[in-house]
Enzyme design. Structure first.
Site: not given
Ligand code: BGC
Length: 412
Positions: A18, A112, A156-157
Site C-alpha cells: 500500500q 499483509h 494480517n487479517e
C-alpha cells in the site's frame, strides 16, 4: 488526566503493497494491470516509501509515536521460488535500523495480503504446499532480520475471506472476478492464479492456521525470540436477527483464529466499524447514520466492544494493531480517535490487558481495489510530489502518545 499503562505502545501502521510502490513481483500488481480488473486504479509508485522510509519513520517519531507497524514484502524477498534477495533483506534491515535510531519500536507483519506472483501461479494458499513455502520465507526473514525485530505478526487479517462471506452484496461481478483471474493466470504463464482475496475461504483458513503456528516457531528460532502474534479483522457484531446467527458468524469468522491467537504470544485486534447481523447475512448500514469513505458506519465504539469480546476468549495480551477511519474531514478522524481511545481506557479500567494502540494509517495510501480515494492517513501525501503534510489528527494522537494520557474533557 486518564493515564495509560507504562510502556504502552503508541503507533501507526502501513503495509508494503500500500505504501512502498512498484511491487512488481506481487500477485496484486498482476491483478491491477489485467483487463478486466476489480482495481479502480493501479498502485504504481504508491507513497514511494521504499525509498523514503527513513524520512517517514523520522516523521512518525517526531509526532510523538513510539511504534511503527509495517510489513515486509514476500514478493520482493523471494522474487522467484527459492531465490531470496539479500539486497532486499538488507533493505528491511535498514528500515528496522531506522526505527531503532529514532527510538521507535518496530512491529513487523510477515504477510499483509500480497504474495509473490509465482506463489499465485501455484494456486496460492489453496495449494497444500503453501504452508511449507511460507514457513521457509518466515525462517529466512527471521534469520536475516530477527535481531532487530521487537514484535511480529505472521498474518494480517487472515480471517478476512471468511468475514467477506457474510457480506450480502460485495458489489463485484463474479464474471469480472473469473475473467480477471483467467487473464492473470495467462499473464504469468500458469493455469491457475490463487490469491488471498479470491480463494476458497475454508481451505485457505485450514492451511493458514497450520502455517501460522509453524511460521511462529520458525521466527522464534532465529537470532532473538521476540513475541509473535496474529492480527485479526474484527467487527462489533450487533444483532438485528437471531442471536444464534451472530454466534454462527463468530464461530465461522473469528473463533478458529482466536484459538490460534490464544496459543500465540499476543492478539492483534483490527476494527473499523460495527456490523449488524441479519437473518442470514450482514445487513447494510442504517439509513440515518454517518458513513465513512468506505461506506462503513462511523462507529468508533466498535473498538471497545471488540476488545471486550476478544479478551473473553484469549488468555494473551491484546494490541490494537489497526483502527482508523477513511475521511477527508480530519476533524472526524480526531473525534474517531478520541472515542476509540476512550473505549480502550474503559477496557483498561476493567483490568483488560491492552498494551498498545496502533492507528491505521501513518499516511494516505493505496486502499486495495478502491485505489487512492479513501483517506486513512494521519499524514497526507501529495502523489505528484510525494510531499508529506501532517494532519491535525497526527498531532492529536502524537500529543496523547507523548503524555501517555488522554486530554482532560473540556470544563474540567
Ligand atoms: C487492512 C488494511 C486496510 C485497512 C482499511 C485493513 O483491513 O489491514 O490493509 O487498508 O483495513 O480498509
Amino acid at each position: 488526566m486518564a493515564g495509560f499503562p507504562e510502556g504502552f505502545l503508541w503507533g501507526a501502521a502501513t503495509a508494503a503493497h500500500q505504501v512502498e510502490g512498484n511491487n512488481l513481483n506481487s500477485d496484486l500488481w498482476v491483478l491491477e494491470h489485467v483487463k478486466p480488473t476489480l482495481f479502480v486504479e493501479p498502485s504504481l509508485d504508491a507513497c514511494d516509501h521504499y525509498s523514503r522510509f527513513a524520512k517517514d519513520i523520522r516523521l512518525l517519531a517526531s509526532l510523538g509515536l513510539n511504534t511503527y507497524r509495517f510489513s515486509i514484502e514476500w514478493a520482493r524477498i523471494e522474487p522467484e521460488r527459492g531465490c531470496f534477495s539479500r539486497a532486499v533483506l538488507d533493505h528491511y534491515r535498514r528500515v528496522l535500523a531506522a526505527c531503532h535510531e529514532t527510538d521507535v519500536t518496530p512491529m513487523v507483519t510477515l504477510y499483509h495480503f500480497s504474495s509473490p506472483r509465482w506463489f499465485a501461479g501455484l494456486g496460492g494458499w489453496e495449494n497444500p504446499l503453501a504452508g511449507d513455502l511460507f514457513v521457509r520465507y518466515a525462517e529466512r526473514a527471521s534469520r536475516h532480520l530477527g535481531d532487530l525485530i521487537s514484535y511480529a505478526t505472521t498474518f494480517n487479517e487472515p480471517n478476512l475471506p471468511m468475514l467477506l462471506g457474510w457480506v450480502a452484496d460485495l458489489g463485484v461481478s463474479l464474471l469480472t472476478v473469473r475473467s480477471m483471474r483467467n487473464h492473470a493466470a495467462r499473464a504469468i504463464g500458469s493455469d491457475r492464479f490463487g490469491c488471498f482475496f479470491l480463494g476458497d475461504a475454508e481451505k485457505l483458513q485450514d492451511h493458514m492456521i497450520a502455517a501460522h503456528h509453524r511460521a511462529r516457531a520458525a521466527m522464534k528460532s532465529g537470532p532473538r525470540a521476540f513475541p509473535v502474534g496474529v492480527s485479526l479483522a474484527l467487527q462489533d457484531e450487533q444483532m438485528d436477527g437471531p442471536k444464534s446467527q451472530r454466534d454462527r458468524k463468530r464461530a465461522e469468522a473469528y473463533e478458529p483464529w482466536l484459538e490460534a491467537a490464544g496459543a500465540s504470544d499476543f492478539l492483534g485486534i483490527q476494527t473499523y466499524t460495527r456490523q449488524r447481523v441479519g437473518k442470514s447475512k450482514d445487513l447494510p448500514p442504517e439509513s440515518d447514520v454517518e458513513l465513512t469513505q468506505m461506506g462503513y458506519e462511523f462507529w468508533p465504539e466498535a473498538l471497545e466492544a471488540c476488545i471486550r469480546y476478544a479478551a473473553g476468549r484469549v488468555p494473551v495480551p491484546i494490541y490494537v494493531t489497526e483502527n482508523g477511519v477513511a475521511t477527508e474531514d480530519d476533524e472526524r478522524r480526531i473525534e474517531y480517535i478520541r472515542r476509540a481511545l476512550a473505549g480502550v481506557g474503559n477496557c483498561l479500567a476493567d483490568g483488560i490487558d491492552v498494551r498498545g494502540y496502533i492507528h491505521w494509517s501513518l499516511m494516505d495510501n493505496f486502499e486495495w481495489i478502491m485505489g487512492y480515494r479513501p483517506k486513512f492517513g494521519l499524514v497526507a501525501v501529495n502523489r505528484e510530489t510525494q510531499e508529506r503534510a501532517v494532519k491535525p489528527s497526527g498531532r492529536y494522537l502524537g500529543w496523547i502518545a507523548r503524555r501517555n494520557a488522554m486530554p482532560e474533557p473540556a470544563g474540567k
